[in-house]
Design a protein around this motif. Structure first.
Motif, short mmCIF file in Angstrom:
data_model
loop_
_atom_site.label_atom_id
_atom_site.label_comp_id
_atom_site.label_asym_id
_atom_site.label_seq_id
_atom_site.Cartn_x
_atom_site.Cartn_y
_atom_site.Cartn_z
N HIS A 314 -0.40 4.38 -15.77
CA HIS A 314 -1.53 5.32 -15.70
C HIS A 314 -1.22 6.42 -14.69
O HIS A 314 -0.74 6.15 -13.58
N PRO A 315 -1.49 7.68 -15.05
CA PRO A 315 -1.17 8.80 -14.14
C PRO A 315 -1.75 8.65 -12.74
O PRO A 315 -1.13 9.08 -11.76
N ASP A 316 -2.93 8.04 -12.62
CA ASP A 316 -3.55 7.88 -11.31
C ASP A 316 -2.78 6.93 -10.40
O ASP A 316 -2.98 6.92 -9.18
N ARG A 317 -1.90 6.11 -10.98
CA ARG A 317 -1.19 5.10 -10.20
C ARG A 317 0.29 5.46 -9.97
O ARG A 317 0.99 4.76 -9.24
N MET A 318 0.73 6.54 -10.59
CA MET A 318 2.15 6.89 -10.51
C MET A 318 2.62 7.18 -9.10
O MET A 318 3.68 6.73 -8.67
N VAL A 321 3.23 4.16 -7.03
CA VAL A 321 4.45 3.46 -7.44
C VAL A 321 5.68 4.13 -6.85
O VAL A 321 6.57 3.47 -6.29
N VAL A 322 5.74 5.45 -6.95
CA VAL A 322 6.90 6.20 -6.41
C VAL A 322 6.98 6.04 -4.90
O VAL A 322 8.08 5.87 -4.34
N ASN A 323 5.83 6.09 -4.22
CA ASN A 323 5.83 5.91 -2.77
C ASN A 323 6.43 4.57 -2.37
O ASN A 323 7.22 4.47 -1.42
N ARG A 324 6.03 3.52 -3.09
CA ARG A 324 6.53 2.17 -2.76
C ARG A 324 8.02 2.05 -3.04
O ARG A 324 8.77 1.46 -2.25
N LEU A 325 8.46 2.60 -4.14
CA LEU A 325 9.88 2.53 -4.48
C LEU A 325 10.72 3.28 -3.45
O LEU A 325 11.83 2.84 -3.09
N ALA A 326 10.20 4.40 -2.95
CA ALA A 326 10.95 5.19 -1.96
C ALA A 326 11.21 4.37 -0.70
O ALA A 326 12.25 4.54 -0.05
N LYS A 327 10.29 3.47 -0.36
CA LYS A 327 10.48 2.64 0.83
C LYS A 327 11.61 1.64 0.66
O LYS A 327 12.18 1.15 1.64
N LEU A 328 11.94 1.31 -0.58
CA LEU A 328 13.01 0.34 -0.84
C LEU A 328 14.40 0.95 -0.65
O LEU A 328 15.38 0.24 -0.44
#
Length: 435
Positions: A314-318, A321-328
């Protein structure tokens, strides 16, 4: 060096002569190659673009359009773009009822599990094109070895055939979706299941009090001995996993993680004959749920692969998701992205009543898809603190030679890197390009 000089080289070598027919064939093939290369450079290359991304088969003669299945670097006329906008405006008039939209969000994993239960691992073809477009998947030594192998293969190809363009395997999965009225989407992966209860128990335990998604309390974790680590988000049935593993098994010190929230897809990966826990760890994971832990610490990944996955969310959650992946990602790590672009044929073919919200649709099987612009992608990844390395609109003309049908395909292909050091001006610079 000119074509004339190049073709004269064989005759300058003592004791060697080419037959007239062979020489003419050589001249014809070489001339065609040089022509295509020069046209691509004149029309499509820019200072930010690598030497040959996104293919090199250029349509210069419209009468030859049905000679190949795919043409690269297509330029749209204003009329074509206006027609696409009109079709999208029309198929977006009637929205899916709110109750149904809520159901598609809550039961997203169910629809993808049903998808993989039906199609198993027979729907998508292996993404053997990955290393061509995303050489960053491999560590530097692996890239050099792969380049050497590719040069050798290309030399053999030039000497044996007059085809000078890349294979279009990277688009066959999209074509399959069109044929089946789905339009490509997410992928899945196998492994251990981490649910909210488990996450809470981890963070509530004495060892996990300082847990910030990093699992630092573990003495070891899958891939802890590796020096180069890759994560594929939404690995599906393994169509990226196994081409990558085929190369990684010859690259010491590398390790691949893969995850998907469709457990059925994960099981398909685990049951594959090429799956090897020495090189790969597959696990079920919902990237939209920040409470779920990853089975490895933050800032240890060199590469994250996000291919036809973000569009299913869902666009509101994208952004979350990207923020969390960037931390990895570790500093200097790379996020590699490819997904649907605005006005792709898949978007234009949706009927009224399938639109969830602006540029976001639901397919007949309950799976969903969003169609991005280049600026939207830039904004998302930049707001997550990543820096643009590549951000391209990939326009192709896909044809059905048997039915004489032409389809304008649009994808976004991007590479974003985590800075080695965060700059105080990073957030200010990011804000400048936000609409």
């Amino acid at each position: 060096m000119s074509v004339e000089k190049l073709v004269s080289l064989p005759s300058q070598r003592p004791g060697t002569q080419m037959g007239s027919l062979n020489k003419m064939n050589f001249i014809t093939r070489l001339s065609a190659f040089c022509l295509r290369k020069s046209k691509m450079q004149q029309r499509h290359q820019s200072s930010r673009r690598p030497t040959a991304p996104l293919g090199s088969r250029i349509l210069t003669d419209p009468s030859e359009v049905f000679e190949h299945n795919m043409w690269d670097h297509m330029q749209w006329s204003q009329e074509e773009e206006d027609n696409a906008k009109e079709k999208v405006a029309e198929n977006s008039l009637v929205k899916v009822q709110w109750e149904d939209q809520d159901k598609y969000e809550r039961e997203a994993s169910k629809y993808w599990n049903e998808f993989y239960k039906t199609h198993k691992n027979n729907f998508f073809k292996d993404r053997n094109w990955l290393f061509l477009e995303f050489p960053e998947i491999l560590p530097e030594k692996g890239r050099e070895r792969l380049k050497t192998e590719e040069r050798s293969a290309e030399l053999t190809k030039i000497n044996s055939t007059n085809r000078f363009s890349h294979k279009n395997e990277m688009f066959e999965e999209g074509e399959t979706y069109l044929k089946k009225s789905y339009e490509d989407g997410s992928t899945s992966v196998q492994g251990d299941v981490y649910n909210k209860t488990q996450a809470k128990s981890l963070t509530d335990s004495p060892q996990g009090k300082n847990y910030g998604g990093e699992l630092r309390w573990l003495e070891s974790f899958p891939g802890s001995d590796a020096t180069y680590r890759i994560l594929e988000v939404g690995c599906g049935a393994g169509n990226s996993v196994f081409p990558i593993l085929k190369v990684l098994c010859n690259t010491p010190g590398t390790f691949l993680y893969c995850c998907d929230f469709a457990s059925g897809a994960v099981e398909l990966v685990k049951s594959h004959s090429s799956y090897n826990s020495a090189w790969c760890s597959a696990f079920v994971h919902d990237v939209c749920d920040d409470a779920l832990p990853y089975p490895f610490p933050d800032e240890i990944l060199d590469v994250i692969l996000l291919v036809f996955v973000l569009s299913t969310i869902h666009p509101d959650r994208m952004q979350g998701v990207v923020n969390r992946l960037a931390k990895l990602l570790k500093p200097g790590g790379m996020l590699l992205f490819r997904d649907y672009g605005r006005y792709d044929t898949a978007q234009l073919r949706f009927k009224k009543g399938r639109c969830l919200s602006e540029n976001f649709y639901v397919r007949g099987d309950g799976t969903r898809v969003y169609f991005f612009t280049k600026d939207e992608v830039w904004n998302m990844f930049s707001l997550a603190g990543l820096t643009e390395v590549q951000n391209l609109v990939d326009r192709r003309l896909q044809v059905n030679r048997k039915k004489k049908v032409k389809m304008q395909r649009v994808w976004i292909q991007s590479k974003f890197q985590k800075p080695l050091l965060l700059s105080p001006n990073n957030s200010a610079e990011t804000t400048k390009r936000c609409p």
